[in-house]
Write a protein that holds these residues in place. Structure first.
Motif, PDB file in Angstrom:
ATOM      1  N   HIS A   1       0.835  -1.208   0.000  1.00 55.95           N
ATOM      2  CA  HIS A   1       0.000   0.000   0.000  1.00 55.95           C
ATOM      3  C   HIS A   1       0.868   1.255   0.000  1.00 55.95           C
ATOM      4  CE1 HIS A   1      -3.663  -2.244   1.939  1.00 55.95           C
ATOM      5  NE2 HIS A   1      -3.547  -2.471   0.644  1.00 55.95           N
ATOM      6  N   ASP A   2       1.955   1.220   0.772  1.00 55.15           N
ATOM      7  CA  ASP A   2       2.856   2.378   0.822  1.00 55.15           C
ATOM      8  C   ASP A   2       3.461   2.646  -0.556  1.00 55.15           C
ATOM      9  OD1 ASP A   2       2.361   2.684   3.522  1.00 55.15           O
ATOM     10  OD2 ASP A   2       4.158   1.589   4.152  1.00 55.15           O
ATOM     11  N   ARG A   3       3.840   1.584  -1.251  1.00 51.47           N
ATOM     12  CA  ARG A   3       4.411   1.773  -2.596  1.00 51.47           C
ATOM     13  C   ARG A   3       3.348   2.289  -3.565  1.00 51.47           C
ATOM     14  NH1 ARG A   3       7.252  -2.885  -0.876  1.00 51.47           N
ATOM     15  NH2 ARG A   3       5.847  -4.342  -1.921  1.00 51.47           N
ATOM     16  N   LEU A   4       2.131   1.817  -3.416  1.00 49.34           N
ATOM     17  CA  LEU A   4       1.046   2.321  -4.255  1.00 49.34           C
ATOM     18  C   LEU A   4       0.793   3.800  -3.981  1.00 49.34           C
ATOM     19  CD1 LEU A   4      -1.258   2.017  -6.270  1.00 49.34           C
ATOM     20  CD2 LEU A   4      -2.670   1.067  -4.431  1.00 49.34           C
ATOM     21  N   ASP A   5       0.931   4.208  -2.726  1.00 47.17           N
ATOM     22  CA  ASP A   5       0.767   5.624  -2.387  1.00 47.17           C
ATOM     23  C   ASP A   5       1.703   6.502  -3.200  1.00 47.17           C
ATOM     24  OD1 ASP A   5      -1.280   6.329  -0.696  1.00 47.17           O
ATOM     25  OD2 ASP A   5      -0.197   5.786   1.125  1.00 47.17           O
ATOM     26  N   ALA A   6       2.937   6.063  -3.360  1.00 47.66           N
ATOM     27  CA  ALA A   6       3.906   6.850  -4.127  1.00 47.66           C
ATOM     28  C   ALA A   6       3.460   6.965  -5.582  1.00 47.66           C
ATOM     29  CB  ALA A   6       5.289   6.209  -4.032  1.00 47.66           C
ATOM     30  N   ALA A   7       2.933   5.882  -6.132  1.00 52.41           N
ATOM     31  CA  ALA A   7       2.441   5.923  -7.512  1.00 52.41           C
ATOM     32  C   ALA A   7       1.221   6.828  -7.625  1.00 52.41           C
ATOM     33  CB  ALA A   7       2.105   4.512  -7.987  1.00 52.41           C
ATOM     34  N   LEU A   8       0.360   6.803  -6.624  1.00 49.82           N
ATOM     35  CA  LEU A   8      -0.820   7.675  -6.632  1.00 49.82           C
ATOM     36  C   LEU A   8      -0.416   9.137  -6.534  1.00 49.82           C
ATOM     37  CD1 LEU A   8      -3.220   5.626  -4.320  1.00 49.82           C
ATOM     38  CD2 LEU A   8      -3.426   5.943  -6.797  1.00 49.82           C
ATOM     39  N   ASP A   9       0.628   9.419  -5.760  1.00 49.88           N
ATOM     40  CA  ASP A   9       1.121  10.799  -5.667  1.00 49.88           C
ATOM     41  C   ASP A   9       1.571  11.295  -7.031  1.00 49.88           C
ATOM     42  OD1 ASP A   9       0.630  10.973  -2.954  1.00 49.88           O
ATOM     43  OD2 ASP A   9       2.693  10.475  -2.374  1.00 49.88           O
ATOM     44  N   ARG A  10       2.260  10.442  -7.776  1.00 51.20           N
ATOM     45  CA  ARG A  10       2.722  10.848  -9.101  1.00 51.20           C
ATOM     46  C   ARG A  10       1.538  11.069 -10.038  1.00 51.20           C
ATOM     47  NH1 ARG A  10       7.042   7.556  -7.451  1.00 51.20           N
ATOM     48  NH2 ARG A  10       6.060   5.610  -8.113  1.00 51.20           N
ATOM     49  N   LEU A  11       0.543  10.202  -9.948  1.00 49.83           N
ATOM     50  CA  LEU A  11      -0.632  10.354 -10.799  1.00 49.83           C
ATOM     51  C   LEU A  11      -1.399  11.622 -10.459  1.00 49.83           C
ATOM     52  CD1 LEU A  11      -2.549   9.227 -12.955  1.00 49.83           C
ATOM     53  CD2 LEU A  11      -3.659   7.889 -11.158  1.00 49.83           C
ATOM     54  N   ALA A  12      -1.542  11.895  -9.177  1.00 52.67           N
ATOM     55  CA  ALA A  12      -2.295  13.074  -8.751  1.00 52.67           C
ATOM     56  C   ALA A  12      -1.589  14.369  -9.106  1.00 52.67           C
ATOM     57  CB  ALA A  12      -2.539  13.029  -7.240  1.00 52.67           C
ATOM     58  N   GLY A  13      -0.271  14.296  -9.284  1.00 44.51           N
ATOM     59  CA  GLY A  13       0.504  15.521  -9.442  1.00 44.51           C
ATOM     60  C   GLY A  13       0.729  15.969 -10.864  1.00 44.51           C
ATOM     61  N   THR A  14       0.063  15.335 -11.832  1.00 43.23           N
ATOM     62  CA  THR A  14       0.293  15.742 -13.221  1.00 43.23           C
ATOM     63  C   THR A  14      -1.010  15.900 -13.982  1.00 43.23           C
ATOM     64  OG1 THR A  14       1.412  15.172 -15.285  1.00 43.23           O
ATOM     65  CG2 THR A  14       0.511  13.353 -14.019  1.00 43.23           C
ATOM     66  N   ASP A  15      -1.031  16.897 -14.874  1.00 41.91           N
ATOM     67  CA  ASP A  15      -2.138  17.079 -15.807  1.00 41.91           C
ATOM     68  C   ASP A  15      -1.664  16.949 -17.252  1.00 41.91           C
ATOM     69  OD1 ASP A  15      -4.376  17.609 -14.059  1.00 41.91           O
ATOM     70  OD2 ASP A  15      -3.393  19.493 -13.550  1.00 41.91           O
ATOM     71  N   ASP A  16      -0.347  16.849 -17.454  1.00 41.76           N
ATOM     72  CA  ASP A  16       0.172  16.658 -18.795  1.00 41.76           C
ATOM     73  C   ASP A  16      -0.294  15.307 -19.333  1.00 41.76           C
ATOM     74  OD1 ASP A  16       2.237  17.247 -21.009  1.00 41.76           O
ATOM     75  OD2 ASP A  16       2.773  15.231 -20.300  1.00 41.76           O
ATOM     76  N   PRO A  17      -0.922  15.256 -20.512  1.00 39.45           N
ATOM     77  CA  PRO A  17      -1.525  14.009 -20.996  1.00 39.45           C
ATOM     78  C   PRO A  17      -0.561  12.833 -21.067  1.00 39.45           C
ATOM     79  CG  PRO A  17      -2.296  15.863 -22.306  1.00 39.45           C
ATOM     80  CD  PRO A  17      -1.219  16.396 -21.402  1.00 39.45           C
ATOM     81  N   SER A  18       0.639  13.048 -21.599  1.00 38.24           N
ATOM     82  CA  SER A  18       1.567  11.919 -21.719  1.00 38.24           C
ATOM     83  C   SER A  18       2.070  11.470 -20.359  1.00 38.24           C
ATOM     84  CB  SER A  18       2.743  12.298 -22.627  1.00 38.24           C
ATOM     85  OG  SER A  18       3.465  13.391 -22.088  1.00 38.24           O
ATOM     86  N   ALA A  19       2.366  12.421 -19.476  1.00 41.05           N
ATOM     87  CA  ALA A  19       2.819  12.064 -18.130  1.00 41.05           C
ATOM     88  C   ALA A  19       1.696  11.409 -17.337  1.00 41.05           C
ATOM     89  CB  ALA A  19       3.323  13.306 -17.404  1.00 41.05           C
ATOM     90  N   LEU A  20       0.464  11.883 -17.548  1.00 38.71           N
ATOM     91  CA  LEU A  20      -0.680  11.285 -16.846  1.00 38.71           C
ATOM     92  C   LEU A  20      -0.847   9.832 -17.249  1.00 38.71           C
ATOM     93  CD1 LEU A  20      -4.089  12.908 -16.110  1.00 38.71           C
ATOM     94  CD2 LEU A  20      -4.001  10.602 -17.040  1.00 38.71           C
TER      95      LEU A  20
END
Length: 207
Positions: free
Chosen positions: A87-106
């Motif tokens: 779950h902790d590792r998934l949190d880091a991935a969710l942080d990255r997802l939440a922090g971008t609006d650029d289509p390719s990065a998203l």
């Protein structure tokens, strides 16, 4: 996957359906992120829904469900601790997802979240489903489920209803939604209609 809807307790039925929505929703975000025709607002809504609900789901497991199971079956604690680390590792991935609006990065971040979720659930379910059957009473599950519903952040909740309708039978979905507060239950037809329209947009179909 060891499931039998005819014998499974409500705890397993609900967990199986919620996990199915997580698989479907994370896959849908990856697919939608690769369609230039999908509006940015629709992608952002699904992204925000998934980030909030995935985080809330595993936080309620770590804080409430894992201790409940470990108290009844101390031998499960090591396996549950490993799931909490995932779950902790998934949190880091969710942080990255939440922090971008650029289509390719998203889309890149969405792929990471999808793969993390699918791999995690493949590890978790063989541990969790037997534990729910053997060590969690119906009353304990009902109390847990009510706490989960009461604390779920109100972010695009109609999408959860739409995804549930796609992964469960009508009877299963009705049993999951039975804990909804009456005012929300009265809005179900409208929420279903909104979810169907939004999911069609995400799939590149006419709304």
């Amino acid at each position: 996957m060891d499931t039998n809807p005819e014998r499974d307790p409500q705890a397993v039925v609900e967990t199986r359906l919620i996990h199915a929505t997580h698989r479907l929703g994370t896959g849908l975000l990856v697919d939608a992120g690769g369609r230039p025709s999908v509006p940015g607002e629709a992608l952002a809504q699904l992204r925000d829904f998934l980030v909030v609900n995935l985080r809330h789901h595993h936080e309620t497991e770590d804080e409430w469900l894992w201790p409940l199971i470990a108290a009844a079956a101390p031998g499960t604690k090591h396996a549950l601790d490993e799931l909490a680390e995932e779950h902790d590792r998934l949190d880091a991935a969710l942080d990255r997802l939440a922090g971008t609006d650029d289509p390719s990065a998203l889309r890149e971040a969405a792929v990471e979240v999808r793969d993390s979720v699918h791999n995690h659930l493949a590890h978790e379910e063989p541990i969790l489903f037997p534990a729910l059957r053997e060590h969690v009473t119906p009353a304990q599950w009902e109390e847990f489920a009510q706490r989960v519903v009461a604390t779920t952040p109100p972010v695009a909740g109609h999408l959860m209803i739409g995804l549930l309708d796609e992964v469960g039978t009508p009877a299963e979905v009705e049993s999951v939604l039975a804990t909804m507060p009456p005012p929300m239950a009265e809005l179900l037809p409208a929420l279903r209609g909104q979810a169907a329209a939004d999911l069609r947009v995400l799939r590149g179909m006419e709304p």
